[in-house]
Design a protein around this motif. Structure first.
Motif, mmCIF file in Angstrom:
data_model
loop_
_atom_site.group_PDB
_atom_site.id
_atom_site.type_symbol
_atom_site.label_atom_id
_atom_site.label_comp_id
_atom_site.label_asym_id
_atom_site.label_seq_id
_atom_site.Cartn_x
_atom_site.Cartn_y
_atom_site.Cartn_z
ATOM 1 N N LYS A 178 0.818 -1.219 0.000
ATOM 2 C CA LYS A 178 0.000 0.000 0.000
ATOM 3 C C LYS A 178 0.851 1.268 0.000
ATOM 4 N N SER A 213 -8.819 9.945 0.601
ATOM 5 C CA SER A 213 -9.227 8.536 0.544
ATOM 6 C C SER A 213 -8.044 7.598 0.737
ATOM 7 N N THR A 214 -6.936 7.842 0.034
ATOM 8 C CA THR A 214 -5.777 6.963 0.179
ATOM 9 C C THR A 214 -5.077 7.184 1.520
ATOM 10 N N GLN A 239 -6.669 8.008 4.278
ATOM 11 C CA GLN A 239 -7.545 7.295 5.215
ATOM 12 C C GLN A 239 -7.240 5.801 5.190
ATOM 13 N N ASP A 240 -7.074 5.254 4.009
ATOM 14 C CA ASP A 240 -6.804 3.827 3.857
ATOM 15 C C ASP A 240 -5.506 3.440 4.558
ATOM 16 N N GLU A 289 -5.948 3.564 8.371
ATOM 17 C CA GLU A 289 -6.736 2.438 8.874
ATOM 18 C C GLU A 289 -5.909 1.156 8.902
ATOM 19 N N CYS A 290 -4.947 1.039 7.998
ATOM 20 C CA CYS A 290 -4.106 -0.160 7.934
ATOM 21 C C CYS A 290 -2.899 -0.080 8.861
ATOM 22 N N ARG A 302 -12.515 5.548 12.485
ATOM 23 C CA ARG A 302 -12.129 4.283 11.858
ATOM 24 C C ARG A 302 -10.629 4.025 11.960
#
Length: 260
Positions: free
Chosen positions: A137, A187-188, A190-191, A194-195, A224
């Protein structure tokens, strides 16, 4: 020169761009026998740079060419990271960069080959093996000379800097870098958050992003993101930020930065 000798060396020079390390394991997968590779070395087509790695004779290969081999031939996720990646992306132009040091991050299960570690790349290599972020990622392509490698994106590189803070990466400099990240995609970002399995990194990232006043911060869903439990203290005798249960240097909270 035999037909096999000539045709296969010409093919090799075509399928791998100049400036890239050639690993023995990959060459054998491509059909180059140990005997043929020995002939190439004896005829000064290739030079050995360590057990399991070669370069074209009389060619200057930097650590980018070695990273290219790690990624494309050995299928490792080791990549230029943290402040090194931010510099390559043009995000640290206003900060002093130690050009003699390069940070490489990779999965906790990966190690640098001996030939890489023993080679003098003209820069100090700091390899960090950690799986606090998924290996695949937040990577972007970076073009160097005649080839491309994966490096950390700006968001991932910022997280990697915070992973190193405060021992190997100054927190004040982290904030200066964060101030320059005005257009991170929510968006990326946030991703990645979260990971991310490091509570310290998540808390620091959100604290610095909010402090910098970025508009993209308002599009993050903090609920989140794993912020863990309990307090985290980065320095003794600092200032406690109750929102993030984080103790940071007094000077950072007061915007009174020392000379870096």
């Amino acid at each position: 020169m035999s037909t096999e000798f000539g045709s296969k060396i010409n093919k090799l020079l075509q399928i791998q761009p100049p400036g890239v390390v050639l690993t023995s394991s990959w060459l054998k997968q491509q059909g180059y026998s140990s005997e043929l590779l020995r002939s190439y070395r004896n005829n000064h087509w290739l030079d050995t740079i360590g057990n399991g790695a070669m370069i074209r004779s009389n060619e200057i290969v930097d650590y980018f060419g070695a990273v290219c081999a790690l990624q494309q031939q050995l299928n490792l996720t080791i990549h230029p990271a943290a402040k090194t990646a931010l510099s390559l992306l043009g995000k640290t132009h206003y900060l002093e960069l130690n050009a003699n040091k390069a940070f490489l991050f990779g999965s906790s299960t990966e190690t640098l080959p001996t030939w890489f570690k023993n080679r003098n790349w003209e820069v100090e290599i700091r390899h960090v093996a950690s799986s606090f972020l998924p290996a695949e990622k937040g990577l972007v392509e970076y073009e160097h000379k005649s080839f491309k490698i994966n490096i950390a994106s700006a968001a991932r590189a910022m997280l990697e800097c915070l992973f190193l803070a405060p021992k190997e990466q100054d927190l004040f400099e982290c904030y200066e870098i964060m101030q320059g990240l005005t257009n991170l995609p929510p968006s990326t970002t946030q991703d990645l958050l979260e990971c991310c399995t490091s509570v310290k990194v998540n808390r620091l990232f959100l604290y610095l992003a909010e402090k910098a006043g970025h508009s993209w911060f308002n599009h993050l869903n903090v609920n989140r993101i794993d912020l863990g439990q309990g307090n985290r203290s980065l320095v003794p005798d600092g200032v406690y930020i109750s929102k993030y249960k984080l103790t940071v240097p007094k000077e950072l909270e007061a915007d009174e930065y020392p000379e870096l």
